[in-house]
Design an enzyme around this catalytic site. Structure first.
Site, PDB file in Angstrom:
ATOM      1  N   PRO A 101       5.797  -3.841  23.855  1.00 36.28           N
ATOM      2  CA  PRO A 101       4.747  -4.272  24.760  1.00 36.28           C
ATOM      3  C   PRO A 101       4.319  -3.219  25.772  1.00 36.28           C
ATOM      4  CG  PRO A 101       6.840  -5.342  25.274  1.00 36.28           C
ATOM      5  CD  PRO A 101       7.009  -4.660  23.958  1.00 36.28           C
ATOM      6  N   ASN A 102       3.031  -3.197  26.000  1.00 38.83           N
ATOM      7  CA  ASN A 102       2.363  -2.344  26.997  1.00 38.83           C
ATOM      8  C   ASN A 102       2.282  -0.874  26.591  1.00 38.83           C
ATOM      9  OD1 ASN A 102       1.915  -4.503  28.914  1.00 38.83           O
ATOM     10  ND2 ASN A 102       4.142  -4.487  29.181  1.00 38.83           N
ATOM     11  N   ARG A 116      -1.497   3.873  31.590  1.00 37.70           N
ATOM     12  CA  ARG A 116      -0.533   3.016  32.274  1.00 37.70           C
ATOM     13  C   ARG A 116       0.422   3.861  33.110  1.00 37.70           C
ATOM     14  NH1 ARG A 116       4.836   0.768  29.188  1.00 37.70           N
ATOM     15  NH2 ARG A 116       5.572  -0.527  30.895  1.00 37.70           N
ATOM     16  N   TYR A 144       4.696   7.581  32.808  1.00 36.76           N
ATOM     17  CA  TYR A 144       4.618   7.695  31.348  1.00 36.76           C
ATOM     18  C   TYR A 144       3.733   8.831  30.849  1.00 36.76           C
ATOM     19  CZ  TYR A 144       6.872   3.143  31.658  1.00 36.76           C
ATOM     20  OH  TYR A 144       7.759   2.128  31.940  1.00 36.76           O
ATOM     21  N   ASN A 149      10.703   2.244  20.349  1.00 31.34           N
ATOM     22  CA  ASN A 149      10.632   2.095  21.802  1.00 31.34           C
ATOM     23  C   ASN A 149      10.281   0.633  22.044  1.00 31.34           C
ATOM     24  OD1 ASN A 149      10.140   1.963  24.513  1.00 31.34           O
ATOM     25  ND2 ASN A 149       8.876   3.813  24.598  1.00 31.34           N
ATOM     26  N   ALA A 195       9.739  -3.264  27.389  1.00 28.42           N
ATOM     27  CA  ALA A 195      10.517  -4.200  28.217  1.00 28.42           C
ATOM     28  C   ALA A 195      11.457  -5.076  27.390  1.00 28.42           C
ATOM     29  CB  ALA A 195       9.566  -5.071  29.026  1.00 28.42           C
ATOM     30  N   HIS A 218      15.332  -4.722  27.416  1.00 31.47           N
ATOM     31  CA  HIS A 218      16.213  -5.288  28.438  1.00 31.47           C
ATOM     32  C   HIS A 218      16.390  -6.795  28.306  1.00 31.47           C
ATOM     33  CE1 HIS A 218      15.144  -1.355  29.873  1.00 31.47           C
ATOM     34  NE2 HIS A 218      13.899  -1.718  30.108  1.00 31.47           N
ATOM     35  N   ASP A 223      19.138  -8.579  16.900  1.00 30.95           N
ATOM     36  CA  ASP A 223      19.617  -9.253  15.687  1.00 30.95           C
ATOM     37  C   ASP A 223      18.815  -8.833  14.458  1.00 30.95           C
ATOM     38  OD1 ASP A 223      21.562 -10.545  17.129  1.00 30.95           O
ATOM     39  OD2 ASP A 223      20.581 -12.502  17.142  1.00 30.95           O
ATOM     40  N   GLU A 232      16.724   4.694  19.328  1.00 34.33           N
ATOM     41  CA  GLU A 232      16.045   4.050  20.464  1.00 34.33           C
ATOM     42  C   GLU A 232      15.436   5.130  21.355  1.00 34.33           C
ATOM     43  OE1 GLU A 232      18.730   1.513  22.661  1.00 34.33           O
ATOM     44  OE2 GLU A 232      17.419   1.459  24.422  1.00 34.33           O
ATOM     45  N   HIS A 281      13.034   5.985  24.880  1.00 36.47           N
ATOM     46  CA  HIS A 281      12.302   5.622  26.091  1.00 36.47           C
ATOM     47  C   HIS A 281      11.664   6.871  26.660  1.00 36.47           C
ATOM     48  CE1 HIS A 281      14.093   1.714  25.937  1.00 36.47           C
ATOM     49  NE2 HIS A 281      15.253   2.308  25.714  1.00 36.47           N
ATOM     50  N   ILE A 282      10.425   6.730  27.055  1.00 37.16           N
ATOM     51  CA  ILE A 282       9.693   7.871  27.622  1.00 37.16           C
ATOM     52  C   ILE A 282      10.297   8.256  28.969  1.00 37.16           C
ATOM     53  CG2 ILE A 282       7.431   8.589  28.501  1.00 37.16           C
ATOM     54  CD1 ILE A 282       6.271   6.424  26.469  1.00 37.16           C
ATOM     55  N   SER A 283      10.545   7.250  29.785  1.00 37.73           N
ATOM     56  CA  SER A 283      11.086   7.502  31.121  1.00 37.73           C
ATOM     57  C   SER A 283      12.616   7.504  31.083  1.00 37.73           C
ATOM     58  CB  SER A 283      10.597   6.406  32.079  1.00 37.73           C
ATOM     59  OG  SER A 283      11.118   5.141  31.685  1.00 37.73           O
ATOM     60  N   ARG A 336      15.644   4.351  37.285  1.00 39.88           N
ATOM     61  CA  ARG A 336      14.643   3.399  37.769  1.00 39.88           C
ATOM     62  C   ARG A 336      15.326   2.118  38.280  1.00 39.88           C
ATOM     63  NH1 ARG A 336      10.092   3.014  33.343  1.00 39.88           N
ATOM     64  NH2 ARG A 336       9.045   1.972  35.104  1.00 39.88           N
ATOM     65  N   ARG A 373      16.692  -1.886  34.253  1.00 37.47           N
ATOM     66  CA  ARG A 373      16.291  -1.059  33.103  1.00 37.47           C
ATOM     67  C   ARG A 373      17.474  -0.307  32.471  1.00 37.47           C
ATOM     68  NH1 ARG A 373      10.591  -1.326  33.087  1.00 37.47           N
ATOM     69  NH2 ARG A 373       9.826  -1.610  35.199  1.00 37.47           N
TER      70      ARG A 373
HETATM   71  C1  DQA Z   1      10.125   2.178  28.468  1.00 34.59           C
HETATM   72  C2  DQA Z   1      11.042   1.753  29.617  1.00 34.59           C
HETATM   73  C3  DQA Z   1      11.056   0.241  29.768  1.00 34.59           C
HETATM   74  O1  DQA Z   1      11.909  -0.125  30.848  1.00 34.59           O
HETATM   75  C4  DQA Z   1       9.666  -0.279  30.078  1.00 34.59           C
HETATM   76  O2  DQA Z   1       9.662  -1.677  30.154  1.00 34.59           O
HETATM   77  C5  DQA Z   1       8.656   0.221  29.087  1.00 34.59           C
HETATM   78  C6  DQA Z   1       8.734   1.594  28.614  1.00 34.59           C
HETATM   79  C7  DQA Z   1       9.984   3.709  28.367  1.00 34.59           C
HETATM   80  O3  DQA Z   1       9.466   4.161  27.355  1.00 34.59           O
HETATM   81  O4  DQA Z   1      10.363   4.431  29.300  1.00 34.59           O
HETATM   82  O5  DQA Z   1       7.710  -0.499  28.739  1.00 34.59           O
HETATM   83  O6  DQA Z   1      10.701   1.712  27.239  1.00 34.59           O
END
Ligand code: DQA
Length: 152
Positions: free
Chosen positions: A11-12, A19, A24, A75, A78, A81, A88, A99, A101-103, A108, A112
């Site tokens: 998502p997002n 964003r 990011y 990735n 959210a 978490h 599963d 896995e 994550h950009i950040s 943070r 997270r």
């Molecule tokens: C994220 C980190 C997550 O906590 C956040 O909800 C995201 C992006 C990252 O790529 O850093 O949507 O997965």
């Protein structure tokens, strides 16, 4: 047969580029996907990309990967978490995953730092910006030990 990598963004992440650019960056998801495909091709691998804002759609896409995909790069946004369902699904399909994550999720908000996936991942990448996808694709294409391939 080329390695088949499924790149999933949760998502997002469709908003990448606009964003919270201070967190990011300014690269769009389309650019990330193009780059992932090019980079994979240079290593004789293939990338299929999927993005969804819906947990069930990600679970369905993971189920469809069975027998068709060698490594998942994900990735989960959210859902990282919160989602026992995605955990599963990844365990159920028995496809190794990386896995991303950009950040740096550990620098943070405390919530997270909890991931429902990390303990089962082949590798976890965070804090490298969008370069993390390039690193994950390269690792998936070259280093992850893959399962269930008839010709191996
Ligand atoms: C994220 C980190 C997550 O906590 C956040 O909800 C995201 C992006 C990252 O790529 O850093 O949507 O997965």
């Amino acid at each position: 047969m080329p390695r088949r990598i499924l790149l999933i963004n949760g998502p997002n992440l469709n908003l990448l580029g606009t964003r919270e650019p201070h967190i990011y960056g300014s690269t769009t998801l389309d650019d990330v996907v193009l780059q992932a495909k090019d980079h994979a091709k240079s290593m004789s691998a293939e990338v299929e990309a999927f993005q969804s804002n819906h947990e069930g759609a990600i679970v369905d896409r993971l189920h469809a990967a069975r027998g068709a995909i060698d490594v998942v790069v994900i990735n989960p946004g959210a859902f990282t978490h919160t989602s026992v369902a995605i955990r599963d699904a990844l365990l159920g399909i028995e496809i190794p995953f990386v896995e991303v994550h950009i950040s740096n999720v550990h620098s943070r908000e405390p919530f997270r730092s909890k991931s429902y996936l990390s303990d089962k991942a082949e590798a976890v990448i965070c804090g490298l910006g969008v370069f993390g996808y390039t690193a994950a694709i390269e690792f998936a294409a070259r280093h992850v030990k893959i399962k269930n391939r008839a010709h191996l």
